[in-house]
Motif scaffolding. Structure first.
Motif, PDB file in Angstrom:
ATOM      1  N   THR A 114     -18.392 -27.196   3.790  1.00 38.14           N
ATOM      2  CA  THR A 114     -18.776 -26.008   3.271  1.00 38.14           C
ATOM      3  C   THR A 114     -17.537 -25.187   3.084  1.00 38.14           C
ATOM      4  O   THR A 114     -16.723 -24.976   3.764  1.00 38.14           O
ATOM      5  N   LEU A 115     -17.246 -24.705   1.913  1.00 42.43           N
ATOM      6  CA  LEU A 115     -16.137 -23.636   1.810  1.00 42.43           C
ATOM      7  C   LEU A 115     -16.769 -22.366   1.511  1.00 42.43           C
ATOM      8  O   LEU A 115     -17.562 -22.421   0.526  1.00 42.43           O
ATOM      9  N   ALA A 116     -16.487 -21.539   2.258  1.00 36.51           N
ATOM     10  CA  ALA A 116     -17.117 -19.988   1.806  1.00 36.51           C
ATOM     11  C   ALA A 116     -16.067 -19.122   1.655  1.00 36.51           C
ATOM     12  O   ALA A 116     -14.971 -19.040   2.131  1.00 36.51           O
ATOM     13  N   MET A 117     -16.457 -17.967   0.541  1.00 35.75           N
ATOM     14  CA  MET A 117     -15.359 -17.012   0.351  1.00 35.75           C
ATOM     15  C   MET A 117     -15.941 -15.719   1.043  1.00 35.75           C
ATOM     16  O   MET A 117     -17.321 -15.193   0.891  1.00 35.75           O
ATOM     17  N   LEU A 118     -15.373 -14.913   1.869  1.00 40.78           N
ATOM     18  CA  LEU A 118     -15.937 -13.727   2.599  1.00 40.78           C
ATOM     19  C   LEU A 118     -15.199 -12.428   1.804  1.00 40.78           C
ATOM     20  O   LEU A 118     -14.232 -12.321   2.106  1.00 40.78           O
ATOM     21  N   ASN A 119     -16.102 -11.693   1.347  1.00 41.17           N
ATOM     22  CA  ASN A 119     -15.628 -10.404   0.808  1.00 41.17           C
ATOM     23  C   ASN A 119     -16.068  -9.361   1.674  1.00 41.17           C
ATOM     24  O   ASN A 119     -17.123  -9.210   1.891  1.00 41.17           O
ATOM     25  N   LEU A 120     -15.142  -8.647   1.974  1.00 37.39           N
ATOM     26  CA  LEU A 120     -15.486  -7.254   3.065  1.00 37.39           C
ATOM     27  C   LEU A 120     -14.821  -6.042   2.424  1.00 37.39           C
ATOM     28  O   LEU A 120     -13.809  -6.001   2.184  1.00 37.39           O
ATOM     29  N   GLY A 121     -15.748  -5.122   1.882  1.00 38.33           N
ATOM     30  CA  GLY A 121     -15.246  -3.785   1.475  1.00 38.33           C
ATOM     31  C   GLY A 121     -14.729  -3.120   2.454  1.00 38.33           C
ATOM     32  O   GLY A 121     -14.655  -3.359   3.634  1.00 38.33           O
ATOM     33  N   PRO A 122     -14.234  -1.730   2.212  1.00 35.01           N
ATOM     34  CA  PRO A 122     -13.711  -1.034   3.209  1.00 35.01           C
ATOM     35  C   PRO A 122     -14.724  -0.638   4.243  1.00 35.01           C
ATOM     36  O   PRO A 122     -15.509  -0.186   4.184  1.00 35.01           O
ATOM     37  N   CYS A 123     -14.293  -1.136   5.697  1.00 33.28           N
ATOM     38  CA  CYS A 123     -14.710  -0.816   6.877  1.00 33.28           C
ATOM     39  C   CYS A 123     -16.191  -1.718   7.051  1.00 33.28           C
ATOM     40  O   CYS A 123     -16.894  -1.652   8.088  1.00 33.28           O
ATOM     41  N   SER A 124     -16.138  -2.613   6.230  1.00 31.54           N
ATOM     42  CA  SER A 124     -17.383  -3.669   6.194  1.00 31.54           C
ATOM     43  C   SER A 124     -17.290  -4.595   7.239  1.00 31.54           C
ATOM     44  O   SER A 124     -16.139  -4.989   7.454  1.00 31.54           O
ATOM     45  N   MET A 125     -18.320  -5.331   7.499  1.00 33.15           N
ATOM     46  CA  MET A 125     -18.479  -6.161   8.470  1.00 33.15           C
ATOM     47  C   MET A 125     -19.416  -7.468   8.438  1.00 33.15           C
ATOM     48  O   MET A 125     -20.330  -7.331   7.572  1.00 33.15           O
ATOM     49  N   LEU A 126     -18.980  -8.391   9.026  1.00 34.34           N
ATOM     50  CA  LEU A 126     -20.236  -9.676   9.113  1.00 34.34           C
ATOM     51  C   LEU A 126     -20.484  -9.384  10.542  1.00 34.34           C
ATOM     52  O   LEU A 126     -19.926  -9.491  11.591  1.00 34.34           O
ATOM     53  N   PRO A 127     -22.033  -9.374  10.508  1.00 33.77           N
ATOM     54  CA  PRO A 127     -22.611  -9.056  11.819  1.00 33.77           C
ATOM     55  C   PRO A 127     -22.197 -10.240  12.846  1.00 33.77           C
ATOM     56  O   PRO A 127     -22.286 -11.412  12.387  1.00 33.77           O
ATOM     57  N   PRO A 128     -22.556 -10.156  14.188  1.00 30.15           N
ATOM     58  CA  PRO A 128     -22.445 -11.221  15.090  1.00 30.15           C
ATOM     59  C   PRO A 128     -23.421 -12.300  14.929  1.00 30.15           C
ATOM     60  O   PRO A 128     -24.711 -12.074  14.572  1.00 30.15           O
ATOM     61  N   HIS A 129     -22.759 -13.533  14.655  1.00 30.22           N
ATOM     62  CA  HIS A 129     -23.728 -14.491  14.202  1.00 30.22           C
ATOM     63  C   HIS A 129     -22.889 -16.116  14.618  1.00 30.22           C
ATOM     64  O   HIS A 129     -21.747 -15.877  15.242  1.00 30.22           O
ATOM     65  N   ASN A 145     -13.277  -5.386   8.428  1.00 27.05           N
ATOM     66  CA  ASN A 145     -12.461  -4.893   7.509  1.00 27.05           C
ATOM     67  C   ASN A 145     -12.149  -3.797   8.422  1.00 27.05           C
ATOM     68  O   ASN A 145     -12.742  -2.933   8.145  1.00 27.05           O
ATOM     69  N   VAL A 146     -10.837  -3.694   8.916  1.00 28.23           N
ATOM     70  CA  VAL A 146     -10.443  -2.306   9.408  1.00 28.23           C
ATOM     71  C   VAL A 146      -9.506  -1.593   8.538  1.00 28.23           C
ATOM     72  O   VAL A 146      -8.989  -0.343   9.118  1.00 28.23           O
ATOM     73  N   GLY A 147      -9.581  -1.938   7.275  1.00 23.58           N
ATOM     74  CA  GLY A 147      -8.549  -1.135   6.539  1.00 23.58           C
ATOM     75  C   GLY A 147      -9.394  -0.365   5.427  1.00 23.58           C
ATOM     76  O   GLY A 147     -10.747  -0.552   5.458  1.00 23.58           O
ATOM     77  N   CYS A 148      -8.653   0.264   4.618  1.00 24.75           N
ATOM     78  CA  CYS A 148      -9.473   0.974   3.678  1.00 24.75           C
ATOM     79  C   CYS A 148      -9.218   0.429   1.974  1.00 24.75           C
ATOM     80  O   CYS A 148      -9.799   0.841   1.133  1.00 24.75           O
ATOM     81  N   GLU A 149      -8.985  -0.932   2.177  1.00 21.81           N
ATOM     82  CA  GLU A 149      -8.911  -1.581   0.834  1.00 21.81           C
ATOM     83  C   GLU A 149      -9.677  -2.991   0.827  1.00 21.81           C
ATOM     84  O   GLU A 149      -9.955  -3.295   2.297  1.00 21.81           O
ATOM     85  N   ASN A 150     -10.031  -3.615   0.094  1.00 13.06           N
ATOM     86  CA  ASN A 150     -11.051  -4.886   0.216  1.00 13.06           C
ATOM     87  C   ASN A 150     -10.081  -5.758   1.040  1.00 13.06           C
ATOM     88  O   ASN A 150      -8.915  -6.193   0.836  1.00 13.06           O
ATOM     89  N   ALA A 151     -10.938  -6.523   1.885  1.00 17.77           N
ATOM     90  CA  ALA A 151     -10.340  -7.742   2.440  1.00 17.77           C
ATOM     91  C   ALA A 151     -11.088  -8.743   1.907  1.00 17.77           C
ATOM     92  O   ALA A 151     -12.251  -9.027   1.772  1.00 17.77           O
TER      93      ALA A 151
END
Length: 232
Positions: free
Chosen positions: A86-101, A152-158
């Motif tokens: 599987t190939l996934a693209m992960l988009n994180l806006g400013p300060c956004s996160m993927l919850p623990p999983h 994402n610990v920055g203020c730009e998209n990651a």
């Protein structure tokens, strides 16, 4: 270690969104691909060049508000059946996160494309917490079934790319699964004075795979005029 685990669960409960399962787009075709005896048989089931093309940017989970996990897997891209990946693209806006999983059937290699992303991983009971900060061109590994999260610990998209060695890796979100257990179990684990059901009611519904992160981070980015608004 027990205290760490409880803290991790509480953190997940406040900020988590379940990583939504991908729905099969072409159920009959995927079933036929799984039943094919040889690779040549699978090729005949995918006769068009377009069968081998997948555009991450055109998927419904492609967003940075707050973010999204876009999977190219057996459910979303039939050509992956039998390829073991599987190939996934992960988009994180400013300060956004993927919850623990965790992924029950795959090891996860994650490479940062841009932005600054903090990652955490716990392989199993007794193992230390591994943490890294990923910037463009850097990577980390989450072994099969290890608990992990990233923000994402920055203020730009990651944006990051995630490679998993299964075309059906599965995802188990800690907060949603834990608080789906009977209250007499969850309340006992949490301890007195806190209602598991009250916490469960604060967990957002299934979204695109990403959620808003800590308010402190969001406030700092808002001062720079680089913060997205909550949508819930």
């Amino acid at each position: 270690m027990a205290l760490l685990a409880l803290g991790f669960i509480a953190f997940a409960a406040v900020a988590s969104v379940a990583l939504a399962a991908d729905a099969d787009r072409e159920t009959d075709l995927v079933a036929k691909l799984h039943m094919a005896n040889t690779n040549l048989d699978r090729m005949e089931l995918l006769p068009d060049d377009s069968d081998w093309f997948f555009d991450f940017t055109k998927q419904d989970k492609y967003t940075f508000s707050p973010g999204g996990v876009i999977n190219a897997n057996a459910a979303t891209f039939p050509a992956t059946v039998g390829q073991g990946m599987t190939l996934a693209m992960l988009n994180l806006g400013p300060c956004s996160m993927l919850p623990p999983h965790f992924h029950p059937r795959a090891t996860n290699f994650v490479v940062a494309i841009n932005g600054t992303t903090q990652t955490y991983m716990i392989a199993e009971n007794g193992a230390r917490t591994v943490t890294e900060v990923l910037k463009a061109g850097q990577m980390t590994i989450f072994p099969t079934a290890s608990i992990h999260t990233m923000m994402n610990v920055g203020c730009e998209n990651a944006q990051l790319i995630s490679a998993l060695n299964s075309d059906d890796s599965g995802t188990t979100n800690l907060a949603n699964t834990f608080f789906s257990l009977p209250a007499n179990i969850t309340n006992t684990i949490i301890g007195g004075g806190i209602s598991a059901q009250d916490i469960y009611g604060r967990i957002p519904t299934v979204g695109t795979g990403s959620s808003f992160g800590p308010d402190q981070c969001r406030a700092a980015c808002a001062k720079q005029g680089k913060m997205i608004k909550r949508e819930w």
